[in-house]
Scaffold this active site. Sequence first.
Site, PDB file in Angstrom:
ATOM      1  N   ASP A 283      18.148  -4.869  -0.289  1.00 11.67           N
ATOM      2  CA  ASP A 283      16.780  -4.965   0.210  1.00 11.67           C
ATOM      3  C   ASP A 283      15.843  -5.541  -0.853  1.00 11.67           C
ATOM      4  OD1 ASP A 283      14.683  -4.659   1.974  1.00 11.67           O
ATOM      5  OD2 ASP A 283      15.045  -2.539   2.349  1.00 11.67           O
TER       6      ASP A 283
ATOM      7  N   ASP B 113      12.334  -5.465  10.717  1.00  9.99           N
ATOM      8  CA  ASP B 113      12.117  -4.014  10.797  1.00  9.99           C
ATOM      9  C   ASP B 113      11.655  -3.620  12.193  1.00  9.99           C
ATOM     10  OD1 ASP B 113      12.907  -3.327   8.309  1.00  9.99           O
ATOM     11  OD2 ASP B 113      10.899  -3.141   7.450  1.00  9.99           O
TER      12      ASP B 113
HETATM   13  C1  GLA Z   1      12.841  -1.742   4.255  1.00  9.40           C
HETATM   14  C2  GLA Z   1      13.958  -2.140   5.189  1.00  9.40           C
HETATM   15  C3  GLA Z   1      14.285  -0.984   6.105  1.00  9.40           C
HETATM   16  C4  GLA Z   1      14.669   0.224   5.278  1.00  9.40           C
HETATM   17  C5  GLA Z   1      13.561   0.554   4.304  1.00  9.40           C
HETATM   18  C6  GLA Z   1      13.967   1.637   3.333  1.00  9.40           C
HETATM   19  O1  GLA Z   1      11.642  -1.578   4.938  1.00  9.40           O
HETATM   20  O2  GLA Z   1      13.609  -3.267   5.907  1.00  9.40           O
HETATM   21  O3  GLA Z   1      15.337  -1.326   6.986  1.00  9.40           O
HETATM   22  O4  GLA Z   1      15.867  -0.031   4.600  1.00  9.40           O
HETATM   23  O5  GLA Z   1      13.182  -0.570   3.541  1.00  9.40           O
HETATM   24  O6  GLA Z   1      12.962   1.937   2.449  1.00  9.40           O
END
Ligand code: GLA
Length: 725
Positions: A473, A543
């Site tokens: 990420d 997301d």
């Molecule tokens: C980001 C990712 C999510 C999740 C969060 C965790 O927003 O896109 O899918 O993994 O971080 O903090």
Amino acid sequence: MAEILEQQCTFHLRNANISYIMRLVRGEILMHVYFGKRLSEVRGDVLHRFTAVPEEGFDRNEFRLDRLPQEYPACGYGDLRAGALTVRGEDGVDALALAYVRHTIQDGKPALNGLPATHDRTNRCKTLCVTMEDSRLGLECELYYTVFDDCDAIARHVVLHNTGRQTLTVDRVMSACVDFHSAQGQLLTLSGAWARERYMDWRPLSQGRQGVASARGASSAQSNPFMLLAERGAMEDSGEVYAFALVYSGNFTADVTVDQYGGARAMIGLNDEQFDWQLLPGDHFTTPEAVLVYAADGLGGMSREWHALCHRHVTRGPYASAQRPILLNNWEATYFNFTEEKLLALAGKAAQIGVELFVLDDGWFGHRDSDAVSLGDWVEDPRKLPDGLAGFSERIRALGLRFGLWMEPEMVSPDSDLYRAHPDWCLHAPGMPRLTGRNQLVLDMGSPQVQEYVYEAVAGALTRAKADYLKWDMNRNFSPAATAALPPARQRETAHRYMLGLYAVLERLTEAFPEVLFESCASGGGRFDLGMLYYMPQTWCSDNTDAHDRCLIQYSTSLLFPPSAMGAHVSAVPNHQTGRVTALETRSAVAMGGTYGFELDLTQIDESELERMKALLAQEKSVRDTLLYGQFIRLWNPFEGRGAAWMSLSACGRQAVVTAVRFRAAVNGGPEVLRLRGLDSGAHYAVRGTEDVYGGDELMNLGLTLQFATGDDASYTVILERVGA
Ligand code: GLA
């Protein structure tokens, strides 16, 4: 077959469908002649045909360059349009006069130094390198062109070499430029924001400059390093389309300038905002690679070329063609609030419905009970994982599941042991307060020490967990893009050096852990580009897990990327981002448009719904190859409002999976009919689970009658199997 023909100062790159042609004018200037449908040859004086000046009479010491279609226009010397290259010598003058020096032609394709790029293991592509030179500065400029035999694509990049004695400053260096003789009708870019990434954005071309760019340190959710020019009226299955994409994940620009004569100059490359590069005597600089695709058969034809390119020439490792595991991710199920017991209960339910991989998301390390702490401290939290990753992953495997992990390796929390030990390891400008975003700072991936730390942290966690999967990420952008590791004159190199450092770490990790499936993420789809795809076969698309919104996001993402690249999960209702309630069947149908998974608390779902999930998962599994690697065909454009529809046709043509989603329920409406594409008109197709059989011609012309349930965002999925031989 890919070939490069060299005839009377003309270079002609072509395969079965496309041609790309350039010509050396008076042995000196590289003129762009043509890019498009395959030609047998170009006859006569092309310069005269396009500029009304016979080649004989061409004199570069007049303002003639301003009218000439060029391959790689330098700035400040005769061509008054936006240039592709700006380099200053120690006298500060940024005028360049590039002239031809030599060229080479080779089989296959050289790798790009430290950068992701298309590859061709079969060596059936051909590469031309034309070297141009500015003798005043002592600058050589190598222009690379590769033509593929099995994709209608040309890959391009540029290498600069300082052959002189003075320090040169590169202010702008594009990866590719194409001078079209006449402006194609319209420009399409993929623009958006967090949670609505890559929406289709059409605009008519008009005189002046138009395009997209990112200066955020990532290719970004706001704009994608991709654009296409389409002739007016181009549709899914008709019209000429020229598309450009950059194999790069950082700052970029992609734009088109329409000039006074109606010509259009399209360029793509590093963003020159917040960028320059010092080239010392003897130094080389390699640009990211740009890929150009031409299709004569509309947006659908163009996407098929990109999907083939992604599968054959971008993605690497076993997952380039292997089935992707169906996963359950605990993020939306628990967020930071979990214990091992809770996770094992969740994993138990996942195993019960047929999930294959359990992914432990954020919150397992340091004291990470919220997003305010512990990034950088990649050590298990004993409150949550008493026996560490090793013990926990063992228990997951005992349930018959594989194990995957989330990390955000490029970041550091100010409240972390890493930051306390190395406060200078993050991007920052001396004398300015350090700006946090999501309570975190960005590590300077350009620094070799940081690269080493990140490599060891990730390799250590993967090893302890015996992980099969990693979600990588990246949740904030650069501001400012400055670092203590570089001298003042090199500060504007920070963002690109960051990318080179990141790629070096990813190269080492993917080499050391070839069996691990990497999924890229940047607050969802904030870094969804061909550069990341080279290292990580899939990207968490957004997301936003709402099935309705995902129809739009995935539809437009499919212009460039195949379903195998798009992470898509069935999540809870009401949806956590939009509050919308959508039928389970629709959530599953939309997740089947990407790499299928679940992201909700299965321990809160009753047994009868779990049984429905199990059946939907089994349905997906039974057609997974077709969904991931078949031909993806868009049918209804969700941006037109009615709904979304698409189909996947297996490589052998024997199976098709068709999905439609109707956005608004219609009371007392007429029958909804969907006309399919790509089938064999003479064949018959049986609808799985029914006695129905239809002819291919019938399904493509009369259409398939859609049997929607009531309610908004209702979906209808059918699996067609070809009958007989
Ligand atoms: C980001 C990712 C999510 C999740 C969060 C965790 O927003 O896109 O899918 O993994 O971080 O903090």
